[in-house]
Design a protein around this motif. Structure first.
Motif, PDB file in Angstrom:
ATOM      1  N   GLN A 177      -0.378  12.195  64.071  1.00  0.00           N
ATOM      2  CA  GLN A 177      -0.478  12.983  65.294  1.00  0.00           C
ATOM      3  C   GLN A 177      -0.743  12.071  66.500  1.00  0.00           C
ATOM      4  N   TYR A 178      -0.500  12.603  67.676  1.00  0.00           N
ATOM      5  CA  TYR A 178      -0.703  11.885  68.944  1.00  0.00           C
ATOM      6  C   TYR A 178       0.178  10.634  69.017  1.00  0.00           C
ATOM      7  N   ARG A 179       1.282  10.617  68.235  1.00  0.00           N
ATOM      8  CA  ARG A 179       2.172   9.470  68.261  1.00  0.00           C
ATOM      9  C   ARG A 179       3.542   9.839  68.836  1.00  0.00           C
ATOM     10  N   ASN A 180       3.686  11.057  69.322  1.00  0.00           N
ATOM     11  CA  ASN A 180       4.971  11.514  69.825  1.00  0.00           C
ATOM     12  C   ASN A 180       5.150  11.121  71.291  1.00  0.00           C
ATOM     13  N   HIS A 181       5.120   9.819  71.531  1.00  0.00           N
ATOM     14  CA  HIS A 181       5.300   9.290  72.885  1.00  0.00           C
ATOM     15  C   HIS A 181       6.029   7.958  72.779  1.00  0.00           C
ATOM     16  N   LEU A 182       6.377   7.379  73.902  1.00  0.00           N
ATOM     17  CA  LEU A 182       7.217   6.177  73.905  1.00  0.00           C
ATOM     18  C   LEU A 182       6.512   4.953  74.477  1.00  0.00           C
ATOM     19  N   ASP A 183       5.201   5.046  74.679  1.00  0.00           N
ATOM     20  CA  ASP A 183       4.489   3.914  75.264  1.00  0.00           C
ATOM     21  C   ASP A 183       4.054   2.942  74.166  1.00  0.00           C
ATOM     22  N   ASN A 184       4.684   1.785  74.114  1.00  0.00           N
ATOM     23  CA  ASN A 184       4.404   0.807  73.070  1.00  0.00           C
ATOM     24  C   ASN A 184       2.972   0.281  73.111  1.00  0.00           C
ATOM     25  N   ARG A 185       2.405   0.215  74.310  1.00  0.00           N
ATOM     26  CA  ARG A 185       1.033  -0.278  74.423  1.00  0.00           C
ATOM     27  C   ARG A 185       0.052   0.675  73.756  1.00  0.00           C
ATOM     28  N   VAL A 186       0.241   1.960  73.974  1.00  0.00           N
ATOM     29  CA  VAL A 186      -0.634   2.950  73.345  1.00  0.00           C
ATOM     30  C   VAL A 186      -0.395   2.976  71.830  1.00  0.00           C
ATOM     31  N   HIS A 187       0.867   2.856  71.412  1.00  0.00           N
ATOM     32  CA  HIS A 187       1.153   2.791  69.971  1.00  0.00           C
ATOM     33  C   HIS A 187       0.428   1.612  69.334  1.00  0.00           C
ATOM     34  N   LEU A 188       0.425   0.475  70.017  1.00  0.00           N
ATOM     35  CA  LEU A 188      -0.234  -0.706  69.474  1.00  0.00           C
ATOM     36  C   LEU A 188      -1.734  -0.485  69.341  1.00  0.00           C
ATOM     37  N   VAL A 189      -2.336   0.122  70.347  1.00  0.00           N
ATOM     38  CA  VAL A 189      -3.766   0.430  70.286  1.00  0.00           C
ATOM     39  C   VAL A 189      -4.050   1.374  69.118  1.00  0.00           C
ATOM     40  N   GLN A 190      -3.208   2.387  68.947  1.00  0.00           N
ATOM     41  CA  GLN A 190      -3.396   3.322  67.833  1.00  0.00           C
ATOM     42  C   GLN A 190      -3.267   2.613  66.489  1.00  0.00           C
ATOM     43  N   ASP A 191      -2.329   1.686  66.385  1.00  0.00           N
ATOM     44  CA  ASP A 191      -2.170   0.909  65.151  1.00  0.00           C
ATOM     45  C   ASP A 191      -3.411   0.065  64.870  1.00  0.00           C
ATOM     46  N   ILE A 192      -3.919  -0.595  65.904  1.00  0.00           N
ATOM     47  CA  ILE A 192      -5.095  -1.454  65.741  1.00  0.00           C
ATOM     48  C   ILE A 192      -6.286  -0.633  65.252  1.00  0.00           C
ATOM     49  N   LEU A 193      -6.500   0.528  65.862  1.00  0.00           N
ATOM     50  CA  LEU A 193      -7.624   1.375  65.466  1.00  0.00           C
ATOM     51  C   LEU A 193      -7.472   1.879  64.033  1.00  0.00           C
ATOM     52  N   ALA A 194      -6.272   2.355  63.682  1.00  0.00           N
ATOM     53  CA  ALA A 194      -6.048   2.919  62.349  1.00  0.00           C
ATOM     54  C   ALA A 194      -6.175   1.870  61.256  1.00  0.00           C
ATOM     55  N   GLN A 195      -5.761   0.647  61.551  1.00  0.00           N
ATOM     56  CA  GLN A 195      -5.749  -0.411  60.541  1.00  0.00           C
ATOM     57  C   GLN A 195      -7.070  -1.170  60.455  1.00  0.00           C
ATOM     58  N   ASN A 196      -7.982  -0.886  61.367  1.00  0.00           N
ATOM     59  CA  ASN A 196      -9.249  -1.618  61.391  1.00  0.00           C
ATOM     60  C   ASN A 196     -10.446  -0.689  61.529  1.00  0.00           C
ATOM     61  N   LEU A 197     -10.377   0.456  60.838  1.00  0.00           N
ATOM     62  CA  LEU A 197     -11.460   1.424  60.959  1.00  0.00           C
ATOM     63  C   LEU A 197     -12.801   0.856  60.505  1.00  0.00           C
ATOM     64  N   HIS A 198     -12.774  -0.120  59.599  1.00  0.00           N
ATOM     65  CA  HIS A 198     -14.014  -0.688  59.085  1.00  0.00           C
ATOM     66  C   HIS A 198     -14.665  -1.658  60.064  1.00  0.00           C
ATOM     67  N   LYS A 199     -13.967  -1.955  61.170  1.00  0.00           N
ATOM     68  CA  LYS A 199     -14.494  -2.897  62.155  1.00  0.00           C
ATOM     69  C   LYS A 199     -14.867  -2.172  63.450  1.00  0.00           C
ATOM     70  N   LYS A 200     -15.761  -2.761  64.185  1.00  0.00           N
ATOM     71  CA  LYS A 200     -16.097  -2.252  65.514  1.00  0.00           C
ATOM     72  C   LYS A 200     -15.293  -3.043  66.539  1.00  0.00           C
ATOM     73  N   ILE A 201     -14.359  -2.358  67.184  1.00  0.00           N
ATOM     74  CA  ILE A 201     -13.494  -3.007  68.167  1.00  0.00           C
ATOM     75  C   ILE A 201     -13.760  -2.379  69.529  1.00  0.00           C
ATOM     76  N   GLY A 202     -14.224  -3.160  70.478  1.00  0.00           N
ATOM     77  CA  GLY A 202     -14.566  -2.657  71.799  1.00  0.00           C
ATOM     78  C   GLY A 202     -13.351  -2.457  72.682  1.00  0.00           C
ATOM     79  N   ILE A 203     -13.528  -1.701  73.744  1.00  0.00           N
ATOM     80  CA  ILE A 203     -12.446  -1.415  74.672  1.00  0.00           C
ATOM     81  C   ILE A 203     -11.924  -2.696  75.319  1.00  0.00           C
ATOM     82  N   GLU A 204     -12.809  -3.674  75.511  1.00  0.00           N
ATOM     83  CA  GLU A 204     -12.380  -4.941  76.119  1.00  0.00           C
ATOM     84  C   GLU A 204     -11.374  -5.660  75.228  1.00  0.00           C
TER      85      GLU A 204
END
Length: 326
Positions: free
Chosen positions: A216-243
Motif C-alpha cells: 500500500q501507499y506505493r501507487n505513485h511515481l516518485d522514485n525518491r519516496v519509493h526509495l525511502v519506503q524501501d529503506i524503511l521496509a528493509q531495515n525495520l530492525h534498525k533506527k533510521i533518522g529523518i536526516e
C-alpha cells in the motif's frame, strides 16, 4: 514423518491459466512429498485435451480428464485463476456446465475445494459459494459481488475458509493457501519445514490482509519516496533518522517530510508504525515471542510494541486481547 498416501491433490488446468496460481501450490505439494507426505497429485483438464497453454505462453501437458475421478474427504482440488475474458464469456461458462456439476458432487462428497485468485469465479458459477464466505483478487471484488450476490464476499482477506471451501486473494496467495492446507493435513511443524525449504520466512494466514502495508501507499511515481519506503521496509530492525533518509535521497529533511506526506497522504512516522504493526502481527502469528518481535521491528522493549499495537487494534486479530493486556 510417516508415509501418508491416503491424500490426493488435484490441480485444475483451465485454458489460459495464471501460471503462478497453479505452479506455486503445486510446487509446495511437491516439496511436501519430498518430506514424506506422499500426496498423490493429478493435473486435470477442463476438456478432453491433454495439454493447455498458460496465459504466460507456457504449455502444460499430461493432463487428465476430470470426470475420470471421484474425490472424497481426504482429497483436495485447486481451482487456479484464468484470463478474465474467459470467465466473462457466457459461451465458456455454458460449455463447462458439466464440470460445474462434477465440482458440486465433489464438494458434496467432502473434498476440499480451493480457489486461487479468479478461480473463485469457477467455484461461484458452480454455486458453491452461495451463502458462503469467500474472497478473490481485490481488482475483481466489485464485479464478483455483482455477479454473485448470494456470496458472502470478504474484502481484504488473504485466505478464507468456510467448512471445506477455501478461497485466496491472488497470485502468490496460492502459496499461502497451500501452506495453510498442509498445516491442516500434517501439522504446523511439517508446514514450517516446507516453508523453509522454499525460503518463505513469514507464512501468511487467514488474519493477514490482502493488500499488505508493504504494498500500500506505493501507487505513485516518485522514485525518491519509493526509495525511502524501501529503506524503511528493509531495515525495520534498525533506527533510521529523518536526516539519514533525507541524505539517501539527496533532499533536506524538511523537503522530504513534505514530499512524503504529499505523495502518500500519511507521514513517514505513520508509515513506519504501519510497517511495524504488520510485521509484528506476522511474527507473533508465526510463534515469535513479543520481546523478539519488538526487536525485529526496531523497538526497544515488549512494552513499547504492546503500546504500538494497542493504538492499532483495528488491524489486529480479534483474539489478541490477552496479549495486549499482559
Amino acid at each position: 514423518m510417516e508415509n501418508q498416501s491416503k491424500h490426493r491433490a488435484f490441480f485444475l488446468v483451465p485454458p489460459e491459466v495464471q501460471l503462478l496460481d497453479i505452479a506455486g501450490p503445486a510446487h509446495l505439494f511437491y516439496e511436501a512429498n519430498e518430506y514424506g507426505a506422499s500426496v498423490k497429485t493429478h493435473y486435470l483438464s477442463l476438456n478432453t485435451s491433454s495439454k493447455e497453454i498458460s496465459s504466460a505462453g507456457v504449455s502444460l501437458g499430461n493432463l487428465e480428464e476430470f470426470e475420470n475421478f471421484s474425490l472424497n474427504q481426504d482429497d483436495l482440488i485447486f481451482i487456479p485463476g484464468l484470463e478474465s475474458h474467459l470467465f466473462y464469456n457466457k459461451n465458456f461458462i455454458q460449455q463447462n456446465q458439466h464440470f460445474f456439476t462434477w465440482l458440486q458432487k465433489q464438494h458434496q462428497q467432502g473434498a476440499k475445494i480451493c480457489s486461487v485468485c479468479t478461480g473463485a469465479y469457477l467455484m461461484a458459477y458452480a454455486g458453491l459459494f452461495n451463502g458462503k464466505n469467500c474472497t478473490t483478487h481485490w481488482k475483481y471484488l466489485e464485479d464478483f459481488q455483482s455477479r454473485f450476490p448470494k456470496t458472502k464476499l470478504l474484502r481484504d482477506r488473504l485466505i478464507v475458509k468456510d467448512n471445506n471451501l477455501y478461497s485466496s486473494a491472488g497470485v502468490s496467495s496460492g502459496i499461502d493457501l497451500a501452506l495453510f492446507l498442509l498445516e491442516e493435513l500434517f501439522g504446523p511443524i511439517f508446514a514450517t519445514k516446507v516453508a523453509k525449504e522454499v525460503v518463505i520466512y513469514l507464512r501468511r494466514t487467514e488474519q493477514d490482509p490482502q493488500l499488505s502495508i508493504f504494498l500500500q501507499y506505493r501507487n505513485h511515481l516518485d522514485n525518491r519516496v519509493h526509495l525511502v519506503q524501501d529503506i524503511l521496509a528493509q531495515n525495520l530492525h534498525k533506527k533510521i533518522g529523518i536526516e539519514e533518509l533525507a541524505e539517501r535521497v539527496h533532499m533536506s529533511p524538511r523537503n522530504l517530510t513534505r514530499l512524503f506526506k504529499k505523495t502518500t497522504e500519511i507521514t513517514i512516522g505513520e508509515y513506519l508504525d504501519k510497517l511495524r504493526v504488520e510485521r509484528a502481527i506476522q511474527l507473533l502469528s508465526n510463534g515469535s515471542k513479543v520481546s523478539s518481535a519488538s526487536t525485529s521491528c526496531g523497538l526497544k522493549s515488549a512494552n513499547q510494541l504492546r503500546k504500538l499495537l494497542k493504538k492499532h487494534t483495528a488491524s489486529l486479530p480479534s483474539d489478541w486481547k490477552e496479549l495486549l493486556s499482559q
